[in-house]
Write an enzyme that holds these catalytic residues in place. Sequence first.
Site, mmCIF file in Angstrom:
data_model
loop_
_atom_site.group_PDB
_atom_site.id
_atom_site.type_symbol
_atom_site.label_atom_id
_atom_site.label_comp_id
_atom_site.label_asym_id
_atom_site.label_seq_id
_atom_site.Cartn_x
_atom_site.Cartn_y
_atom_site.Cartn_z
ATOM 1 N N HIS A 294 86.665 -20.050 -68.977
ATOM 2 C CA HIS A 294 85.938 -20.894 -68.032
ATOM 3 C C HIS A 294 85.317 -22.070 -68.771
ATOM 4 O O HIS A 294 84.605 -21.893 -69.736
ATOM 5 C CB HIS A 294 84.821 -20.082 -67.355
ATOM 6 C CG HIS A 294 85.362 -18.887 -66.626
ATOM 7 N ND1 HIS A 294 84.746 -17.664 -66.657
ATOM 8 C CD2 HIS A 294 86.470 -18.728 -65.856
ATOM 9 C CE1 HIS A 294 85.460 -16.813 -65.917
ATOM 10 N NE2 HIS A 294 86.506 -17.425 -65.427
ATOM 11 N N GLY A 295 85.599 -23.271 -68.297
ATOM 12 C CA GLY A 295 85.044 -24.448 -68.972
ATOM 13 C C GLY A 295 83.977 -25.092 -68.116
ATOM 14 O O GLY A 295 82.922 -25.470 -68.591
#
Length: 21
Positions: free
Chosen positions: A4-5
């Site tokens: 997840h960015g």
Amino acid sequence: NVCHGSDSVESANKEIDLWFK
């Protein structure tokens, strides 16, 4: 988490909470 960015904080916090439990 690393995958997840964008939602690394919100998603991480929720995922971490599950891991701790």
